[in-house]
Design a protein around this motif. Structure first.
Motif, mmCIF file in Angstrom:
data_model
loop_
_atom_site.group_PDB
_atom_site.id
_atom_site.type_symbol
_atom_site.label_atom_id
_atom_site.label_comp_id
_atom_site.label_asym_id
_atom_site.label_seq_id
_atom_site.Cartn_x
_atom_site.Cartn_y
_atom_site.Cartn_z
ATOM 1 N N ALA A 215 0.831 -1.205 0.000
ATOM 2 C CA ALA A 215 0.000 0.000 0.000
ATOM 3 C C ALA A 215 0.866 1.256 0.000
ATOM 4 O O ALA A 215 0.623 2.203 -0.762
ATOM 5 N N GLY A 216 1.899 1.266 0.839
ATOM 6 C CA GLY A 216 2.774 2.429 0.911
ATOM 7 C C GLY A 216 3.564 2.641 -0.367
ATOM 8 O O GLY A 216 3.728 3.775 -0.822
ATOM 9 N N GLY A 217 4.048 1.550 -0.963
ATOM 10 C CA GLY A 217 4.821 1.666 -2.195
ATOM 11 C C GLY A 217 3.994 2.201 -3.350
ATOM 12 O O GLY A 217 4.437 3.099 -4.084
ATOM 13 N N ILE A 218 2.793 1.669 -3.526
ATOM 14 C CA ILE A 218 1.932 2.131 -4.619
ATOM 15 C C ILE A 218 1.469 3.567 -4.363
ATOM 16 O O ILE A 218 1.395 4.388 -5.284
ATOM 17 N N ALA A 219 1.184 3.885 -3.095
ATOM 18 C CA ALA A 219 0.799 5.255 -2.758
ATOM 19 C C ALA A 219 1.928 6.226 -3.085
ATOM 20 O O ALA A 219 1.678 7.356 -3.521
ATOM 21 N N GLY A 220 3.168 5.783 -2.905
ATOM 22 C CA GLY A 220 4.305 6.625 -3.269
ATOM 23 C C GLY A 220 4.348 6.928 -4.750
ATOM 24 O O GLY A 220 4.711 8.036 -5.163
ATOM 25 N N ILE A 221 3.966 5.945 -5.565
ATOM 26 C CA ILE A 221 3.914 6.158 -7.020
ATOM 27 C C ILE A 221 2.847 7.199 -7.366
ATOM 28 O O ILE A 221 3.073 8.104 -8.181
ATOM 29 N N PHE A 222 1.673 7.086 -6.751
ATOM 30 C CA PHE A 222 0.610 8.063 -6.983
ATOM 31 C C PHE A 222 1.048 9.458 -6.517
ATOM 32 O O PHE A 222 0.743 10.464 -7.156
ATOM 33 N N ASN A 223 1.749 9.499 -5.393
ATOM 34 C CA ASN A 223 2.245 10.754 -4.857
ATOM 35 C C ASN A 223 3.127 11.470 -5.874
ATOM 36 O O ASN A 223 2.942 12.658 -6.165
ATOM 37 N N TRP A 224 4.071 10.733 -6.464
ATOM 38 C CA TRP A 224 5.007 11.363 -7.390
ATOM 39 C C TRP A 224 4.392 11.646 -8.754
ATOM 40 O O TRP A 224 4.852 12.538 -9.478
ATOM 41 N N ALA A 225 3.360 10.915 -9.125
ATOM 42 C CA ALA A 225 2.665 11.224 -10.371
ATOM 43 C C ALA A 225 2.104 12.647 -10.328
ATOM 44 O O ALA A 225 2.057 13.352 -11.342
ATOM 45 N N VAL A 226 1.697 13.086 -9.138
ATOM 46 C CA VAL A 226 1.192 14.447 -8.946
ATOM 47 C C VAL A 226 2.338 15.435 -8.755
ATOM 48 O O VAL A 226 2.280 16.576 -9.223
ATOM 49 N N ALA A 227 3.418 14.990 -8.106
ATOM 50 C CA ALA A 227 4.469 15.910 -7.657
ATOM 51 C C ALA A 227 5.515 16.255 -8.705
ATOM 52 O O ALA A 227 6.215 17.258 -8.557
ATOM 53 N N ILE A 228 5.668 15.441 -9.757
ATOM 54 C CA ILE A 228 6.807 15.628 -10.664
ATOM 55 C C ILE A 228 6.860 17.020 -11.318
ATOM 56 O O ILE A 228 7.911 17.675 -11.279
ATOM 57 N N PRO A 229 5.788 17.533 -11.958
ATOM 58 C CA PRO A 229 5.914 18.862 -12.601
ATOM 59 C C PRO A 229 6.368 19.971 -11.643
ATOM 60 O O PRO A 229 7.344 20.668 -11.951
ATOM 61 N N PRO A 230 5.734 20.160 -10.491
ATOM 62 C CA PRO A 230 6.247 21.206 -9.590
ATOM 63 C C PRO A 230 7.629 20.877 -9.038
ATOM 64 O O PRO A 230 8.399 21.783 -8.701
ATOM 65 N N ASP A 231 7.978 19.588 -8.951
ATOM 66 C CA ASP A 231 9.311 19.212 -8.476
ATOM 67 C C ASP A 231 10.378 19.618 -9.483
ATOM 68 O O ASP A 231 11.467 20.059 -9.105
ATOM 69 N N VAL A 232 10.083 19.475 -10.776
ATOM 70 C CA VAL A 232 11.019 19.912 -11.818
ATOM 71 C C VAL A 232 11.234 21.419 -11.708
ATOM 72 O O VAL A 232 12.378 21.912 -11.751
ATOM 73 N N LEU A 233 10.137 22.172 -11.564
ATOM 74 C CA LEU A 233 10.242 23.626 -11.429
ATOM 75 C C LEU A 233 11.030 24.000 -10.181
ATOM 76 O O LEU A 233 11.870 24.915 -10.207
ATOM 77 N N LYS A 234 10.781 23.297 -9.100
ATOM 78 C CA LYS A 234 11.474 23.567 -7.835
ATOM 79 C C LYS A 234 12.975 23.317 -7.963
ATOM 80 O O LYS A 234 13.793 24.139 -7.539
ATOM 81 N N SER A 235 13.354 22.174 -8.537
ATOM 82 C CA SER A 235 14.777 21.847 -8.678
ATOM 83 C C SER A 235 15.491 22.885 -9.541
ATOM 84 O O SER A 235 16.605 23.323 -9.221
ATOM 85 N N ARG A 236 14.843 23.290 -10.645
ATOM 86 C CA ARG A 236 15.451 24.275 -11.540
ATOM 87 C C ARG A 236 15.579 25.632 -10.837
ATOM 88 O O ARG A 236 16.597 26.310 -10.954
ATOM 89 N N PHE A 237 14.534 26.025 -10.109
ATOM 90 C CA PHE A 237 14.525 27.320 -9.428
ATOM 91 C C PHE A 237 15.539 27.354 -8.285
ATOM 92 O O PHE A 237 16.267 28.337 -8.105
#
Length: 301
Positions: A215-237
Motif C-alpha cells: 500500500a505504501g509503495g503504490i501510494a508513493g507512485i501516486f504521490n510522485w505522479a502528482v508531484a513531478i511537474p512542480p518538483d522539476v520547477l522547484k529543482s530548476r529554481f
C-alpha cells in the motif's frame, strides 16, 4: 498511518517515523540524485548530444565518474530533516482528520482524507524547503565540476551569508505547490489501498506488514505522479543563480515550455517512478520494525 485501537506514544511515533524516513532516504537517494541531475541539466547545443540521455545513462556516468558516493551526494541534509519531518507529517495528517470529525468514531470520506493529507504537506514545507535546497545544490555541483560547498552545513552557512534566511528558504512556494496536493494524494491513496487489501472479515488494523508495504509503495507512485511537474520547477529554481528568475516559478515555467516543451515538466520521470515503490516500502518497513522494537523494550511507555 491507520488509526490504532489504542493511542500511539508520540515519542514512539517520532522515533519510528524518523527511522522509517532514514530508510526511505537511504534506499531512494541514489535515484533522487539522478532525478535532480536530469531535471537541472542544461539544454544541449545543436548537433551535440545531451549530458545525460536518460535515467540509466545518468546513473552509469555518475557511478563511473564519482563512484558509489556520487549517488549519495547531499544525503546528509534530507537525513537530518527526516525525523522532525515525518513526525510533523503524521501529526498534520492526524490533525486534518480530527478537524473534520464531529465525533471520534466518524469515518472520513476519501476527499476528506485528501484534505487532511494536504494539511500535512503544509506542515512539512518549513522543514522540507531548506533540506531540498541544500540537497539539490550538492547533487548538481559534482557534475558541474565546481566544488563550492564541502558539505550540507557548509552549504547552509554560505547560503545564509549570501542571502540570509531567504537564501536557505528559496523555493518555498514551489515546495508547497509540490507537497500539498502530492501529500493529499499519498494519504488518500494509502488509506484506499489499505481498505482494498484488507481481507474480508478482518480489520484494517490487522493488515499484515507486507500488505502495508505494498500500500505504501503504490501510494508513493501516486504521490510522485502528482508531484513531478512542480518538483522539476522547484529543482530548476532552487539551483539557479541569484536573480535568474525574478518572477519565481512563472519564469521557470515559461523558460522550460519555450525552450524544451511540455515534456520537460516530466524530466526524471523514470528515476522517480523506479525509486517511488522501494523507497516508500523501505519507509514503512522501517516504521513497523522500529515500532515493534519500541513496543518490545517499553510496552507501557
Amino acid at each position: 498511518m491507520t488509526d490504532e485501537a489504542k493511542p500511539i506514544s508520540p515519542l514512539k511515533n517520532l522515533l519510528a517515523g524518523g527511522f522509517g524516513g532514514v530508510c526511505l532516504v537511504f534506499v531512494g537517494h541514489p535515484l533522487d540524485t539522478v532525478k535532480v541531475r536530469l531535471q537541472t541539466q542544461p539544454p544541449s547545443l545543436p548537433g551535440q548530444p545531451p549530458m545525460y540521455s536518460g535515467t540509466f545513462d545518468c546513473f552509469r556516468k555518475t557511478l563511473v565518474r564519482e563512484g558509489i558516493t556520487g549517488l549519495y551526494r547531499g544525503m546528509a541534509a534530507p537525513i537530518i530533516g527526516v525525523t522532525p519531518m515525518f513526525a510533523v507529517c503524521f501529526f498534520g495528517f492526524g490533525l486534518g482528520k480530527k478537524l473534520q470529525q464531529k465525533h471520534p468514531e466518524d469515518v472520513l470520506s476519501y476527499p476528506q482524507l485528501f484534505a487532511a493529507g494536504m494539511l500535512s504537506g503544509v506542515f512539512t514545507t518549513g522543514i522540507m524547503t531548506p533540506g531540498e535546497r541544500i540537497k539539490c545544490l550538492l547533487q548538481i555541483q559534482a557534475s558541474s565540476g565546481e566544488t563550492k560547498y564541502t558539505g550540507a552545513l557548509d552549504c547552509a552557512k554560505k547560503l545564509y551569508q549570501e542571502a540570509g534566511i531567504r537564501g536557505i528558504y528559496k523555493g518555498t512556494v514551489l515546495t508547497l505547490m509540490r507537497d500539498v496536493p502530492a501529500s493529499g494524494m499519498y494519504f488518500m491513496t494509502y488509506e484506499w489501498l489499505k481498505n482494498i487489501l484488507t481481507p474480508e472479515g478482518k480489520s484494517v488494523s490487522e493488515l499484515s506488514v507486507p500488505r502495508i508495504l505494498v500500500a505504501g509503495g503504490i501510494a508513493g507512485i501516486f504521490n510522485w505522479a502528482v508531484a513531478i511537474p512542480p518538483d522539476v520547477l522547484k529543482s530548476r529554481f532552487q539551483t539557479a543563480p541569484p536573480g535568474k528568475y525574478p518572477n519565481g516559478f512563472r519564469d521557470v515555467l515559461r523558460e522550460l515550455i519555450q525552450k524544451e516543451g511540455v515534456t520537460s515538466l516530466y524530466k526524471g520521470f523514470n528515476a522517480v517512478m523506479i525509486r517511488a515503490f522501494p523507497a516508500n516500502a523501505a519507509c514503512f518497513l522501517g516504521f513497523e520494525v522500529a515500532m515493534k522494537f519500541l513496543n518490545w523494550i517499553a510496552p507501557n511507555f
